[in-house]
Write a protein that holds these residues in place. Structure first.
Motif, PDB file in Angstrom:
ATOM      1  N   LEU A 148       5.029   6.272  -1.939  1.00 50.76           N
ATOM      2  CA  LEU A 148       4.174   5.822  -3.034  1.00 50.76           C
ATOM      3  C   LEU A 148       2.703   5.772  -2.647  1.00 50.76           C
ATOM      4  N   THR A 149       2.426   5.398  -1.408  1.00 55.89           N
ATOM      5  CA  THR A 149       1.039   5.170  -0.986  1.00 55.89           C
ATOM      6  C   THR A 149       0.447   6.286  -0.139  1.00 55.89           C
ATOM      7  N   GLY A 150       1.305   7.096   0.484  1.00 56.37           N
ATOM      8  CA  GLY A 150       0.810   8.100   1.417  1.00 56.37           C
ATOM      9  C   GLY A 150       0.385   7.522   2.747  1.00 56.37           C
ATOM     10  N   ILE A 151       0.760   6.282   3.011  1.00 57.64           N
ATOM     11  CA  ILE A 151       0.381   5.598   4.253  1.00 57.64           C
ATOM     12  C   ILE A 151       1.597   5.527   5.185  1.00 57.64           C
ATOM     13  N   GLU A 152       1.459   6.006   6.408  1.00 54.49           N
ATOM     14  CA  GLU A 152       2.529   5.876   7.391  1.00 54.49           C
ATOM     15  C   GLU A 152       2.559   4.440   7.925  1.00 54.49           C
ATOM     16  N   LEU A 153       3.736   3.848   7.896  1.00 54.07           N
ATOM     17  CA  LEU A 153       3.869   2.444   8.275  1.00 54.07           C
ATOM     18  C   LEU A 153       4.242   2.326   9.751  1.00 54.07           C
ATOM     19  N   ASN A 154       3.226   2.342  10.587  1.00 57.13           N
ATOM     20  CA  ASN A 154       3.436   2.282  12.029  1.00 57.13           C
ATOM     21  C   ASN A 154       3.199   0.898  12.619  1.00 57.13           C
ATOM     22  N   GLY A 155       2.579  -0.002  11.858  1.00 57.83           N
ATOM     23  CA  GLY A 155       2.295  -1.335  12.370  1.00 57.83           C
ATOM     24  C   GLY A 155       1.902  -2.271  11.249  1.00 57.83           C
ATOM     25  N   PRO A 156       1.679  -3.545  11.558  1.00 61.27           N
ATOM     26  CA  PRO A 156       1.355  -4.550  10.539  1.00 61.27           C
ATOM     27  C   PRO A 156       0.175  -4.182   9.655  1.00 61.27           C
ATOM     28  N   ALA A 157      -0.878  -3.623  10.223  1.00 65.23           N
ATOM     29  CA  ALA A 157      -2.054  -3.266   9.416  1.00 65.23           C
ATOM     30  C   ALA A 157      -1.714  -2.205   8.379  1.00 65.23           C
ATOM     31  N   ASP A 158      -0.770  -1.317   8.711  1.00 63.64           N
ATOM     32  CA  ASP A 158      -0.357  -0.280   7.762  1.00 63.64           C
ATOM     33  C   ASP A 158       0.414  -0.899   6.590  1.00 63.64           C
ATOM     34  N   PHE A 159       1.275  -1.876   6.885  1.00 61.84           N
ATOM     35  CA  PHE A 159       1.995  -2.577   5.815  1.00 61.84           C
ATOM     36  C   PHE A 159       1.006  -3.281   4.887  1.00 61.84           C
ATOM     37  N   GLN A 160       0.005  -3.901   5.472  1.00 61.58           N
ATOM     38  CA  GLN A 160      -0.994  -4.595   4.658  1.00 61.58           C
ATOM     39  C   GLN A 160      -1.775  -3.617   3.785  1.00 61.58           C
ATOM     40  N   ALA A 161      -2.131  -2.475   4.341  1.00 66.41           N
ATOM     41  CA  ALA A 161      -2.857  -1.464   3.569  1.00 66.41           C
ATOM     42  C   ALA A 161      -1.985  -0.916   2.445  1.00 66.41           C
ATOM     43  N   ALA A 162      -0.708  -0.693   2.734  1.00 68.92           N
ATOM     44  CA  ALA A 162       0.210  -0.187   1.710  1.00 68.92           C
ATOM     45  C   ALA A 162       0.418  -1.228   0.613  1.00 68.92           C
ATOM     46  N   GLY A 163       0.553  -2.492   1.012  1.00 74.72           N
ATOM     47  CA  GLY A 163       0.705  -3.554   0.013  1.00 74.72           C
ATOM     48  C   GLY A 163      -0.490  -3.612  -0.916  1.00 74.72           C
ATOM     49  N   LYS A 164      -1.683  -3.521  -0.351  1.00 72.08           N
ATOM     50  CA  LYS A 164      -2.902  -3.529  -1.168  1.00 72.08           C
ATOM     51  C   LYS A 164      -2.943  -2.332  -2.105  1.00 72.08           C
ATOM     52  N   ALA A 165      -2.538  -1.165  -1.608  1.00 71.88           N
ATOM     53  CA  ALA A 165      -2.523   0.036  -2.442  1.00 71.88           C
ATOM     54  C   ALA A 165      -1.561  -0.113  -3.609  1.00 71.88           C
ATOM     55  N   LEU A 166      -0.408  -0.720  -3.367  1.00 68.45           N
ATOM     56  CA  LEU A 166       0.575  -0.915  -4.433  1.00 68.45           C
ATOM     57  C   LEU A 166       0.087  -1.942  -5.456  1.00 68.45           C
ATOM     58  N   LEU A 167      -0.602  -2.976  -4.989  1.00 69.09           N
ATOM     59  CA  LEU A 167      -1.220  -3.922  -5.922  1.00 69.09           C
ATOM     60  C   LEU A 167      -2.268  -3.212  -6.780  1.00 69.09           C
ATOM     61  N   ASN A 168      -3.014  -2.309  -6.166  1.00 69.26           N
ATOM     62  CA  ASN A 168      -4.034  -1.569  -6.899  1.00 69.26           C
ATOM     63  C   ASN A 168      -3.427  -0.612  -7.931  1.00 69.26           C
ATOM     64  N   MET A 169      -2.156  -0.243  -7.744  1.00 68.91           N
ATOM     65  CA  MET A 169      -1.470   0.600  -8.730  1.00 68.91           C
ATOM     66  C   MET A 169      -1.022  -0.203  -9.952  1.00 68.91           C
ATOM     67  N   GLY A 170      -1.113  -1.535  -9.854  1.00 73.15           N
ATOM     68  CA  GLY A 170      -0.794  -2.368 -11.001  1.00 73.15           C
ATOM     69  C   GLY A 170       0.305  -3.377 -10.801  1.00 73.15           C
ATOM     70  N   ALA A 171       1.096  -3.244  -9.730  1.00 75.66           N
ATOM     71  CA  ALA A 171       2.133  -4.246  -9.462  1.00 75.66           C
ATOM     72  C   ALA A 171       1.481  -5.592  -9.184  1.00 75.66           C
ATOM     73  N   LYS A 172       2.050  -6.675  -9.716  1.00 79.33           N
ATOM     74  CA  LYS A 172       1.453  -8.000  -9.547  1.00 79.33           C
ATOM     75  C   LYS A 172       1.778  -8.601  -8.187  1.00 79.33           C
ATOM     76  N   ASN A 173       2.970  -8.340  -7.685  1.00 83.50           N
ATOM     77  CA  ASN A 173       3.410  -8.823  -6.382  1.00 83.50           C
ATOM     78  C   ASN A 173       4.219  -7.706  -5.722  1.00 83.50           C
ATOM     79  N   VAL A 174       4.192  -7.653  -4.398  1.00 87.82           N
ATOM     80  CA  VAL A 174       4.847  -6.560  -3.680  1.00 87.82           C
ATOM     81  C   VAL A 174       5.637  -7.105  -2.493  1.00 87.82           C
TER      82      VAL A 174
END
Length: 266
Positions: A148-174
């Protein structure tokens, strides 16, 4: 009082062996003491060895299921599972706009926990543009979050970036579910909430073939807890514990890839 008992709805495929799909959702609803109903999107003929046949239901029939439920019941929360194709996704989105079925827990069944693709590109893009902006809670697994995000999840910072990207797509909570690999010590999920709060939820990894329906059951448990009036955070925490206990206390059903134990969590 009319329709006072908490009612919830799954929008998902039917798995004939009962281990996943709508059947896993309904088992979860029963275990969490809410009344569950279903809008079926497809039927799958399968068992613990694998899937042997499947049949998508028509948009007209799916519409009829929605209308029948809307005419009689008060659904306090709903969740999605397998949505099959672009036409089904558009049908579901239109119905969720037409009727109030409460908060939406969107389990984006795009890629399996083992990395196998389940949706064609046109269906994937339609889900991304129409349903994610409607989601109260989005619960992708490790591979789905990457897709969904195009972000490789290799560490905690990647999860945080992906979560932010999904929130920016319109999801209220992820809630991004952690990776499952042999010999790992813990499974850690990342949660980012509408209020800016972040959670890291970990439970010990359990090596077992009885993991069918874990994602379905997790999103169904969140749905059930919301319908009972729990906060988003509380619902997510309960669901994490519910699924962990269901995996940690297996039941002997089937020859190969079996179901989790929906009766384990008390």
């Amino acid at each position: 009082m009319l329709n006072s008992f908490p009612q919830v709805m799954t929008i998902a495929g039917s798995d004939s062996d009962g281990s996943a799909g709508a059947q896993a959702d309904l088992n979860t609803f029963f275990a969490r003491e809410v009344y569950g109903m279903s809008v079926l999107t497809a039927c799958v003929a399968g068992n613990s060895f694998g899937i042997h046949a499947s049949q998508a239901l028509t948009p007209d029939f799916i519409d009829a299921e929605f209308e029948a439920i809307a005419a009689d019941f008060k659904v306090r929360a709903c969740k999605t599972g397998m949505l099959t194709n672009r036409e089904t996704i558009l049908t579901v989105a239109n119905q969720l706009k037409k009727h109030d079925f409460g908060p939406l827990v969107l389990d984006p069944v795009i890629i399996t926990k083992h990395g196998a693709l389940l949706l064609a590109d046109d269906a994937f893009n339609t889900l991304k543009s129409t349903l994610i902006p409607m989601a109260t809670i989005l619960t992708p697994n490790f591979y789905e979050a990457q897709k969904l995000t195009g972000i490789e999840l290799n560490g905690p910072a990647d999860f945080q970036a992906a979560g932010k990207a999904l929130l920016n797509m319109g999801a209220k909570n992820v809630m991004i579910k952690g990776h499952h690999t042999t010999n790992q010590e813990f499974v850690t999920d990342y949660v980012c909430l509408a209020d800016g709060q972040e959670l890291w939820l970990s439970e010990p990894y359990i090596e077992t073939t009885h993991v069918n329906g874990t994602g379905d059951s997790l999103s169904a448990c969140i749905c059930a807890e919301i319908a009972k009036g729990q906060s988003i955070e509380s619902a997510i925490r309960t669901a994490k514990q519910f699924v962990h206990q269901a995996i940690a206390n297996p039941i002997n059903v089937g020859h190969k890839y079996g179901p989790i134990n929906h009766h384990a969590y008390k």
